[in-house]
Design an enzyme around this catalytic site. Structure first.
Site, PDB file in Angstrom:
ATOM      1  N   SER A 113       0.871  -1.156  -0.161  1.00 26.06           N
ATOM      2  CA  SER A 113      -0.289  -0.091   0.064  1.00 26.06           C
ATOM      3  C   SER A 113       0.999   1.058  -0.306  1.00 26.06           C
ATOM      4  O   SER A 113       1.711   1.472  -0.784  1.00 26.06           O
ATOM      5  CB  SER A 113      -1.053   0.074   1.134  1.00 26.06           C
ATOM      6  OG  SER A 113      -1.810   0.974   1.541  1.00 26.06           O
ATOM      7  N   HIS A 114       0.806   1.979   0.813  1.00 28.30           N
ATOM      8  CA  HIS A 114       1.113   3.489   1.247  1.00 28.30           C
ATOM      9  C   HIS A 114       3.243   3.501   1.781  1.00 28.30           C
ATOM     10  O   HIS A 114       3.524   4.571   1.563  1.00 28.30           O
ATOM     11  CB  HIS A 114       0.680   4.563   2.227  1.00 28.30           C
ATOM     12  CG  HIS A 114       0.699   3.750   3.174  1.00 28.30           C
ATOM     13  ND1 HIS A 114      -0.563   2.592   3.475  1.00 28.30           N
ATOM     14  CD2 HIS A 114       1.036   3.696   4.796  1.00 28.30           C
ATOM     15  CE1 HIS A 114      -0.737   2.676   4.352  1.00 28.30           C
ATOM     16  NE2 HIS A 114       0.780   2.850   5.480  1.00 28.30           N
ATOM     17  N   ASP A 277      -3.287   6.523  -3.344  1.00 21.44           N
ATOM     18  CA  ASP A 277      -2.105   5.882  -2.538  1.00 21.44           C
ATOM     19  C   ASP A 277      -0.925   4.742  -3.468  1.00 21.44           C
ATOM     20  O   ASP A 277      -1.658   4.477  -4.781  1.00 21.44           O
ATOM     21  CB  ASP A 277      -2.121   5.424  -1.178  1.00 21.44           C
ATOM     22  CG  ASP A 277      -3.030   3.986  -1.509  1.00 21.44           C
ATOM     23  OD1 ASP A 277      -3.768   4.044  -2.388  1.00 21.44           O
ATOM     24  OD2 ASP A 277      -2.849   3.241  -0.352  1.00 21.44           O
ATOM     25  N   ASP A 279      -1.469   1.052  -3.587  1.00 20.47           N
ATOM     26  CA  ASP A 279      -2.136   0.025  -4.587  1.00 20.47           C
ATOM     27  C   ASP A 279      -3.633   0.903  -4.807  1.00 20.47           C
ATOM     28  O   ASP A 279      -4.735   0.659  -5.074  1.00 20.47           O
ATOM     29  CB  ASP A 279      -2.331  -1.012  -3.640  1.00 20.47           C
ATOM     30  CG  ASP A 279      -2.822  -0.338  -2.355  1.00 20.47           C
ATOM     31  OD1 ASP A 279      -3.033   0.733  -1.993  1.00 20.47           O
ATOM     32  OD2 ASP A 279      -3.314  -1.679  -1.458  1.00 20.47           O
ATOM     33  N   ASP A 281      -6.042   2.434  -2.962  1.00 19.41           N
ATOM     34  CA  ASP A 281      -7.566   2.488  -2.084  1.00 19.41           C
ATOM     35  C   ASP A 281      -8.305   3.770  -1.589  1.00 19.41           C
ATOM     36  O   ASP A 281      -8.498   3.245  -1.090  1.00 19.41           O
ATOM     37  CB  ASP A 281      -7.604   0.973  -1.446  1.00 19.41           C
ATOM     38  CG  ASP A 281      -6.629   0.477  -0.746  1.00 19.41           C
ATOM     39  OD1 ASP A 281      -5.207   1.378  -0.912  1.00 19.41           O
ATOM     40  OD2 ASP A 281      -6.026   0.263  -0.110  1.00 19.41           O
ATOM     41  N   ARG A 282      -6.640   4.746  -1.522  1.00 26.66           N
ATOM     42  CA  ARG A 282      -6.669   5.302  -0.614  1.00 26.66           C
ATOM     43  C   ARG A 282      -7.145   7.101  -1.332  1.00 26.66           C
ATOM     44  O   ARG A 282      -6.492   6.738  -3.024  1.00 26.66           O
ATOM     45  CB  ARG A 282      -5.191   6.158   0.114  1.00 26.66           C
ATOM     46  CG  ARG A 282      -6.026   4.636   1.355  1.00 26.66           C
ATOM     47  CD  ARG A 282      -3.716   5.107   2.321  1.00 26.66           C
ATOM     48  NE  ARG A 282      -4.312   4.510   3.221  1.00 26.66           N
ATOM     49  CZ  ARG A 282      -3.657   4.520   3.838  1.00 26.66           C
ATOM     50  NH1 ARG A 282      -3.175   5.301   4.629  1.00 26.66           N
ATOM     51  NH2 ARG A 282      -3.105   2.963   4.877  1.00 26.66           N
ATOM     52  N   LYS A 376     -11.866  -0.399  -0.254  1.00 28.23           N
ATOM     53  CA  LYS A 376     -11.597   1.318  -0.198  1.00 28.23           C
ATOM     54  C   LYS A 376     -10.954   1.380  -1.708  1.00 28.23           C
ATOM     55  O   LYS A 376     -10.605   0.905  -2.103  1.00 28.23           O
ATOM     56  CB  LYS A 376     -10.741   1.572   1.355  1.00 28.23           C
ATOM     57  CG  LYS A 376      -9.832   1.286   1.043  1.00 28.23           C
ATOM     58  CD  LYS A 376      -8.600   2.098   2.321  1.00 28.23           C
ATOM     59  CE  LYS A 376      -7.404   1.661   2.591  1.00 28.23           C
ATOM     60  NZ  LYS A 376      -6.982   0.771   3.547  1.00 28.23           N
TER      61      LYS A 376
END
Ligand code: VG1
Ligand code: CO
Length: 543
Positions: A113-114, A277, A279, A281-282, A376
């Site tokens: 992710s982030h 982000d 991946d 999702d944010r 998300k």
């Protein structure tokens, strides 16, 4: 078919955290480390033989290597067909979309992710189940248990598959289908939002910039914003996914998305700025010289859902993670719908979404989503905002301020203390826990504690419970301080302190949140002894 059975020994650190297993790249590169975890995923599942699996990642360093290994292991373990994103690319929400659309038994998403990427950065593996949702706790616990007992894994001895070329390939008895990572997801977005209205908005002189931070959303944002919605070429910045995210930290907040923040707070900024982000999702939403707090964003989406075609008939309910501000609760109350409070992490929303209890959900950590997938979804949130702006004809700032006038403003901030010594962080939490029962009734700077507990959750659908999900201290006026330790980091511990205060008075709604929350910030330190335990004077990141 040349299936090899390889003897191996367990690692003791393969416990999935808030969102899958995250470790440094060098850890994942240890012989058998990735293989053990992947075999443990297969061993946790029943009756998947001959069925479909979705596979892809955010393009970070080690993505391609891991995909080849996983393909060969899937073939050896009897998977029927793997849908893999071209180039190994799939954003987290796009993977969730494919699992659902093509009725896969699950999906493996490669992302941290982030967290930063690159040879010394982080890597991660997440397993999602047939509904497209991150595996629930009972599945991740089974995976962890299998990983501690593993003795061998299966892998096909075969050449690498060309994952850059769309089409079907044979790997032993398994078919590998290299799919366009963007098309199905872009179609889904077009089915939810009023693309005509957004197209008109973008043709009317409204200007926007989307910063993909050299992470996975680049190709998605280009296709949706520039190709389908006719935003000018160049609207999407840093659109090429890079293995190390260009050396950046693919976290869309005011600290790490600096270039975008400078644009939006500079001279003559665009009307709208957004980022996602690693991946995808944010999301972060900015107006001209204006930042939308994620908790407010969730509340505003809920309050304006009727402007979006897919939600025009009404939303059934909303859910937020416990540390997320109560701004959305006030909207739910007004709409007369249920509002659920879940532990941190998207896996807790899956059952509520599947049961139709909620339509929208979100977290303070720049995550919002709906029942369209079970993750998300960054671009979805960005399109939602564009849809609202197109329909209301107002600026981001006007929309937010009108919301505060109607519902009151919930001042909110999260203070992160990153890279803290693990045992000091544990001691801080233990110390807090042991003092909880003494807090109710006590006064701090005029705030009276009414509740102090360690949040536990019982899933209303299947009755499963989750304990110790964060310490919350609630005050008489509804203000809250929440403490928890991060479950996504790979170095030391990260302490998160979440602060929240409600301000119904319109004259008091234009303060800097750090000023408005100053007393609570002091109280948080007084109660948790943050400075003493962490040795830090200041948080490392404030969002
Ligand atoms: C963080 C966030 C949490 C989010 C999780 C995964 O977890 O606080 O809200 O669900 O990251 O997001 P933690 O345990 O570090 O607080 V992502 O975009 O990393 O998949
Ligand atoms: Co993410």
């Amino acid at each position: 078919m040349d299936i090899r059975t390889i003897a191996t020994q367990p690692f003791n650190d393969q416990k999935p955290g808030t969102s899958g297993l995250r470790q440094t790249v060098p850890t994942f590169q240890k012989p058998n480390y990735l293989e053990n975890f992947i075999q443990s995923i297969f061993d946790s599942q029943d009756n998947y033989q001959g069925k479909r699996l979705v596979l892809g990642g955010d393009g970070r360093y080690y993505n391609r290597t891991a995909i080849q290994t996983i393909l060969k292991m899937a073939a050896a373990n009897g998977v029927g067909r793997v849908l893999v994103g071209q180039g190994g690319i799939l954003s987290t929400p796009a993977a969730s979309c494919l699992i659902r659309k093509y009725q896969a038994f699950g999906g493996i998403i490669l992302s941290a992710s982030h967290n930063p990427g690159g040879p010394e950065g982080d890597f991660g593996v997440k397993f999602n189940t047939a509904n497209g949702s991150p595996a629930p706790a009972e599945v991740t616990e089974t995976i962890f248990a299998k990983s501690k007992a593993i003795q061998e894994y299966q892998i096909l001895d075969a050449d690498d598959v060309n994952i850059d070329q769309l089409g079907e390939y044979q790997l032993g008895e398994m078919t590998v289908e290299v799919v366009d990572p963007v098309a199905d997801y872009a179609d889904l977005m077009a089915s939810i939002f009023d693309f005509d209205a957004i197209r008109k908005l973008l043709a009317s002189g409204f200007s926007m910039v989307m910063d993909s931070l050299h992470a996975v959303t680049g190709p998605y944002a280009k296709e949706i914003l520039e190709n389908r919605l006719n935003a000018p070429a160049g609207t999407v910045r840093n659109s090429e996914p890079l293995e190390d995210f260009g050396g950046g930290h693919p976290d869309p907040n005011l600290v790490y998305a600096r270039e975008l923040v400078e644009t939006m707070y500079g001279d003559n900024p665009p009307d709208f700025g957004a980022a996602s982000d690693g991946d995808g999702d944010r999301n972060m939403i900015l107006g001209r010289h204006f930042f939308v707090t994620p908790s407010d964003s969730l509340a505003i989406l809920a309050a304006n859902a009727d402007l979006v075609p897919a939600y025009a008939k009404g939303i059934t309910g909303v859910a937020r993670s416990m540390p997320t501000s109560q701004a959305v609760d006030r909207v739910a109350k007004q709409l007369g719908i249920d509002c659920y409070e879940t532990p941190t992490g998207w896996k807790f929303f899956g059952n509520l979404l599947d049961a139709g209890r909620v339509t929208l959900c979100g977290e303070e950590s720049f995550g919002t989503g709906s029942n369209h997938v079970r993750e998300k979804d960054g671009l979805w949130a960005i399109l939602f905002w564009l849809n609202i702006i197109a329909k209301r004809g107002q600026s981001v700032e006007e929309i937010v301020k009108e919301h505060w006038q109607t519902y009151g403003r919930t001042y909110y901030s999260r203070h992160d203390y990153e890279g803290v010594d693990k045992s000091s962080a544990t001691k801080l939490m233990d110390n807090l826990r042991s003092g909880l029962s003494d807090l109710p009734g006590k006064q701090f700077r005029g705030y009276e504690v009414t509740l102090a507990d360690d949040f536990s959750y019982t899933d209303p659908i299947d009755g499963t419970t989750a304990e110790k999900q964060g310490i919350r201290i609630v005050f008489k006026d509804g203000s809250r301080i929440v403490f928890r330790l991060s479950g996504t980091g790979t170095h030391g511990a990260t302490l998160r302190a979440y602060l929240e205060r409600y301000e119904p008075n319109q004259d008091q709604q234009n303060q800097n949140p750090q000023t408005a929350l100053a007393d609570l910030i002091q109280i948080a330190d007084e109660i948790a002894q943050i400075k003493t335990f962490t040795g830090r004077d200041e948080p490392s990141v404030i969002t």
